[in-house]
Design an enzyme around this catalytic site. Structure first.
Site, PDB file in Angstrom:
ATOM      1  N   CYS A  55      13.819  11.609   6.002  1.00  0.00           N
ATOM      2  CA  CYS A  55      13.707  11.289   7.427  1.00  0.00           C
ATOM      3  C   CYS A  55      15.049  11.378   8.136  1.00  0.00           C
ATOM      4  O   CYS A  55      15.117  11.716   9.306  1.00  0.00           O
ATOM      5  CB  CYS A  55      13.093   9.909   7.589  1.00  0.00           C
ATOM      6  SG  CYS A  55      13.894   8.710   6.541  1.00  0.00           S
ATOM      7  N   GLU A  59      10.046   2.104  10.301  1.00  0.00           N
ATOM      8  CA  GLU A  59      11.033   3.147  10.002  1.00  0.00           C
ATOM      9  C   GLU A  59      10.290   4.464  10.152  1.00  0.00           C
ATOM     10  O   GLU A  59       9.422   4.780   9.335  1.00  0.00           O
ATOM     11  CB  GLU A  59      11.551   3.006   8.559  1.00  0.00           C
ATOM     12  CG  GLU A  59      12.347   1.748   8.311  1.00  0.00           C
ATOM     13  CD  GLU A  59      13.713   1.759   8.982  1.00  0.00           C
ATOM     14  OE1 GLU A  59      14.166   2.837   9.411  1.00  0.00           O
ATOM     15  OE2 GLU A  59      14.313   0.680   9.092  1.00  0.00           O
ATOM     16  N   LYS A 106       0.893  -1.173   0.000  1.00  0.00           N
ATOM     17  CA  LYS A 106       0.000   0.000   0.000  1.00  0.00           C
ATOM     18  C   LYS A 106       0.925   1.216   0.000  1.00  0.00           C
ATOM     19  O   LYS A 106       1.449   1.610   1.032  1.00  0.00           O
ATOM     20  CB  LYS A 106      -0.892  -0.006   1.243  1.00  0.00           C
ATOM     21  CG  LYS A 106      -2.181   0.801   1.129  1.00  0.00           C
ATOM     22  CD  LYS A 106      -2.028   2.256   0.775  1.00  0.00           C
ATOM     23  CE  LYS A 106      -1.651   3.132   1.959  1.00  0.00           C
ATOM     24  NZ  LYS A 106      -1.470   4.576   1.516  1.00  0.00           N
ATOM     25  N   GLU A 122      10.075  16.958  14.158  1.00  0.00           N
ATOM     26  CA  GLU A 122      10.463  16.772  12.761  1.00  0.00           C
ATOM     27  C   GLU A 122       9.664  17.733  11.890  1.00  0.00           C
ATOM     28  O   GLU A 122       8.439  17.751  11.939  1.00  0.00           O
ATOM     29  CB  GLU A 122      10.174  15.334  12.363  1.00  0.00           C
ATOM     30  CG  GLU A 122      10.592  15.043  10.952  1.00  0.00           C
ATOM     31  CD  GLU A 122      10.392  13.583  10.602  1.00  0.00           C
ATOM     32  OE1 GLU A 122       9.266  13.091  10.770  1.00  0.00           O
ATOM     33  OE2 GLU A 122      11.358  12.952  10.159  1.00  0.00           O
TER      34      GLU A 122
HETATM   35  P1  NAP Z   1       2.410   8.857   7.137  1.00  0.00           P
HETATM   36  O1  NAP Z   1       1.277   9.777   7.087  1.00  0.00           O
HETATM   37  O2  NAP Z   1       2.712   8.153   8.397  1.00  0.00           O
HETATM   38  O3  NAP Z   1       2.169   7.826   5.941  1.00  0.00           O
HETATM   39  C1  NAP Z   1       2.996   6.735   5.663  1.00  0.00           C
HETATM   40  C2  NAP Z   1       2.146   5.650   5.029  1.00  0.00           C
HETATM   41  O4  NAP Z   1       1.200   5.153   5.976  1.00  0.00           O
HETATM   42  C3  NAP Z   1       1.326   6.128   3.833  1.00  0.00           C
HETATM   43  O5  NAP Z   1       1.219   5.099   2.889  1.00  0.00           O
HETATM   44  C4  NAP Z   1      -0.004   6.428   4.490  1.00  0.00           C
HETATM   45  O6  NAP Z   1      -1.082   6.493   3.588  1.00  0.00           O
HETATM   46  C5  NAP Z   1      -0.109   5.267   5.456  1.00  0.00           C
HETATM   47  N1  NAP Z   1      -1.067   5.480   6.541  1.00  0.00           N
HETATM   48  C6  NAP Z   1      -1.558   6.650   7.020  1.00  0.00           C
HETATM   49  N2  NAP Z   1      -2.431   6.417   8.017  1.00  0.00           N
HETATM   50  C7  NAP Z   1      -2.490   5.063   8.169  1.00  0.00           C
HETATM   51  C8  NAP Z   1      -3.226   4.200   9.051  1.00  0.00           C
HETATM   52  N3  NAP Z   1      -4.055   4.671   9.968  1.00  0.00           N
HETATM   53  N4  NAP Z   1      -3.023   2.866   8.924  1.00  0.00           N
HETATM   54  C9  NAP Z   1      -2.171   2.364   8.015  1.00  0.00           C
HETATM   55  N5  NAP Z   1      -1.474   3.130   7.158  1.00  0.00           N
HETATM   56  C10 NAP Z   1      -1.623   4.470   7.242  1.00  0.00           C
HETATM   57  O7  NAP Z   1       3.752   9.575   6.750  1.00  0.00           O
HETATM   58  P2  NAP Z   1       3.978  10.541   5.520  1.00  0.00           P
HETATM   59  O8  NAP Z   1       3.405  11.872   5.829  1.00  0.00           O
HETATM   60  O9  NAP Z   1       3.505   9.865   4.297  1.00  0.00           O
HETATM   61  O10 NAP Z   1       5.593  10.602   5.515  1.00  0.00           O
HETATM   62  C11 NAP Z   1       6.314  11.480   6.329  1.00  0.00           C
HETATM   63  C12 NAP Z   1       6.827  10.794   7.584  1.00  0.00           C
HETATM   64  O11 NAP Z   1       7.476   9.565   7.284  1.00  0.00           O
HETATM   65  C13 NAP Z   1       7.843  11.609   8.304  1.00  0.00           C
HETATM   66  O12 NAP Z   1       7.573  11.585   9.679  1.00  0.00           O
HETATM   67  C14 NAP Z   1       9.161  10.884   8.021  1.00  0.00           C
HETATM   68  O13 NAP Z   1      10.173  11.039   8.952  1.00  0.00           O
HETATM   69  C15 NAP Z   1       8.722   9.500   7.952  1.00  0.00           C
HETATM   70  N6  NAP Z   1       9.688   8.736   7.150  1.00  0.00           N
HETATM   71  C16 NAP Z   1      10.540   7.881   7.773  1.00  0.00           C
HETATM   72  C17 NAP Z   1      11.471   7.163   7.051  1.00  0.00           C
HETATM   73  C18 NAP Z   1      12.432   6.200   7.674  1.00  0.00           C
HETATM   74  O14 NAP Z   1      13.029   5.387   6.968  1.00  0.00           O
HETATM   75  N7  NAP Z   1      12.645   6.208   8.963  1.00  0.00           N
HETATM   76  C19 NAP Z   1      11.508   7.305   5.682  1.00  0.00           C
HETATM   77  C20 NAP Z   1      10.621   8.192   5.086  1.00  0.00           C
HETATM   78  C21 NAP Z   1       9.709   8.883   5.844  1.00  0.00           C
HETATM   79  P3  NAP Z   1      -1.485   7.915   2.957  1.00  0.00           P
HETATM   80  O15 NAP Z   1      -0.437   8.217   1.969  1.00  0.00           O
HETATM   81  O16 NAP Z   1      -2.805   7.714   2.345  1.00  0.00           O
HETATM   82  O17 NAP Z   1      -1.507   8.921   4.075  1.00  0.00           O
END
Ligand code: NAP
Ligand code: MG
Length: 462
Positions: free
Chosen positions: A279, A245, A170, A369
């Site tokens: 990140c 992650e 997904k 962040e």
């Molecule tokens: P996010 O909102 O947490 O989304 C990540 C993924 O999870 C997306 O596919 C999202 O779908 C999905 N998701 C959202 N709500 C969910 C739920 N209730 N149940 C299951 N899946 C769900 O994060 P983002 O805004 O896309 O990305 C930014 C964040 O990711 C930042 O905090 C960054 O630090 C972190 N990040 C960490 C790493 C690492 O390797 N440590 C790498 C990249 C990013 P949708 O797209 O539909 O919201």
């Protein structure tokens, strides 16, 4: 932009059960460029069933054959690298040169590393009178973010397939076209039907249904700490394995003996690349008080050079969030030396490369962040002070240390509570384990450590 109007299920593109759609927008000009299905629980269920049904056969496939499919995948990604770069640029907004050099090239390197590892990994070992078998965990739910759309997918799917697991992906709603392209590549590479499945959709709908599905054995999630916490709770209740992650707030520690100009310039480049949507970005620069003013001047000049080079943020929501943090930094008393909250362009979700000086460790911009092109420069008194500041957040994903001698930087790096540290600007290594200490996550990606996440052991005693 070309888009499939179905989900990739059991080896073919099929209509989604859900009638909902996601509109894909180009962040540079705010135009709708494509539409993809927003899959629902029924679609997720069909995908998990397909992955489950094919699991025994794929798990029993000799590692050499799995390696051959990954090598083919590497070759398809290589052949289609220009199309990948263009697709990432269209839906993420990153400048084309960066999309080519990073968004397309890094996943090819990672796919190549797993083609190699799958062929060479010891899936059996002898421990005294036991034979230990390293077996696939089972059906993997991969949930990925938009910031490095293809890398995040390959960093999960390649080791999962190498291990003998089957996958339902997904991807992030903002970057589904790159995910569709990846599904085409998997298909072209001859990976058997059902081994990899793609359900585009929204996080709280498709993502949540996937994380909760009883047919899933491991949830591998990359994204925000807030969503990661919910996924871990759901997985914990069902005793599923989980790999997370999450976010970061990494420190770039410039020790007094360092080449200051180099450390500052590389540090600024690190934060501005991908518009700060990384990140592991070193968003806190720590400088000794004797060299502080010089560092601030250098950083402001370096940031200004990115004004015309930087891409937009991925979405209006992300742009607004980042602007909110910049306003908060000003309100809490930090000093703006480059950029600011104003929109630098009429169209597109741009934020100017921004640098704050006089940031103290307790400020919001030093703790949370931001995920945008915003650097905070903090002042330290001595090494112990620098260490306390570096370790003083809930995160621990990455970091950097600069010193005149490598050994001095390494001694400091050993005391940092973080998963990766670059010494004097060390290069990215696709085989090095990547992942977080503290609230930056659970588990590791890349290399043999990343492969191990998708394996479980069985011991036979003789
Ligand atoms: P996010 O909102 O947490 O989304 C990540 C993924 O999870 C997306 O596919 C999202 O779908 C999905 N998701 C959202 N709500 C969910 C739920 N209730 N149940 C299951 N899946 C769900 O994060 P983002 O805004 O896309 O990305 C930014 C964040 O990711 C930042 O905090 C960054 O630090 C972190 N990040 C960490 C790493 C690492 O390797 N440590 C790498 C990249 C990013 P949708 O797209 O539909 O919201
Ligand atoms: Mg989201």
């Amino acid at each position: 932009m070309k888009a499939h109007d179905g989900i990739y299920l059991d080896g073919a593109w099929r209509p989604a059960a859900s009638r909902d759609v996601i509109e894909v927008v180009d962040p540079a000009d705010e135009r709708v460029i494509a539409q993809v299905p927003a899959g629902g629980a029924e679609d997720v269920d069909a995908a998990v069933r397909a992955a489950r049904a094919t699991l025994p056969a794929w798990a029993a496939t000799p590692p050499a054959e799995r390696a051959a499919r990954l090598a083919a995948l590497r070759d398809v990604l290589t052949a289609r690298k220009d199309e990948i770069a263009e697709t990432v640029t269209a839906e993420l907004g990153s400048p084309l040169a960066f999309s080519q050099a990073v968004h397309a090239a890094v996943p090819i390197a990672v796919a190549a590393s797993y083609a190699d590892l799958a062929a060479r990994h010891p899936f059996e070992e002898q421990v005294g009178n036991s034979t230990v078998l390293h077996e696939p965990v089972g059906v993997v739910a991969a949930i990925t973010p938009w910031n490095y759309p293809l890398h995040q997918i390959v960093a999960k799917v390649a080791p999962a397939l190498a291990a003998g697991c089957t996958v339902v992906l997904k991807p992030a709603e903002d970057t589904p076209l790159t995910a569709q392209l990846f599904a085409e590549a998997v298909h072209e590479a001859g990976v058997p039907a059902g081994v990899f499945n793609l359900v585009t959709g929204l996080g709280p709908v498709a993502g949540q249904a996937l994380a909760e599905h009883p047919g899933v054995d491991l949830v591998s999630f990359t994204g925000s700490t807030a969503v990661g916490r919910r996924i871990a709770a759901v997985a914990g209740a069902a005793i599923k394995k989980v790999a997370l992650e999450l976010g970061g707030k990494s420190a770039n520690v410039i020790l007094p003996s360092a080449d200051l100009a180099r450390a500052v310039n590389v540090g600024v480049a690190n934060v501005m690349s991908n518009s700060g949507q990384t990140c592991s970005a070193w968003t806190r620069m720590l400088v000794h008080r004797d060299r502080y003013d010089e560092a601030v001047t250098l950083a402001a000049a370096a940031a200004a050079k990115y004004a015309d080079r930087i891409g937009p943020l991925v979405s209006a929501a992300q742009r607004d969030r980042v602007r909110g943090y910049i306003e908060k930094g000003v309100a809490e008393g930090a000093r703006l030396v480059a950029g600011g909250p104003e929109s630098p362009r009429e169209r597109g979700w741009f934020v100017a490369p921004t640098v704050f000086a006089d940031v103290t460790p307790d400020m919001t911009i030093a703790q949370e962040e931001i995920f945008g092109p915003v650097l905070s420069i903090l002042r330290y008194e001595d090494e112990e002070d620098a260490l306390r500041i570096a370790n003083g957040t809930v995160y621990g994903l990455a970091g950097a240390v600069w010193a005149g001698e490598e050994a001095e930087a390494v001694a400091f790096a050993r005391r940092m509570d973080t998963g990766q540290v670059d010494i004097n600007g060390g290069r990215f290594n696709p085989l090095a384990p990547f992942g977080g200490y503290k609230q930056s996550g659970v588990g590791r990606e890349l290399g043999t450590h990343g492969l191990a996440e998708y394996l479980q052991t069985k011991s036979l005693q003789f």
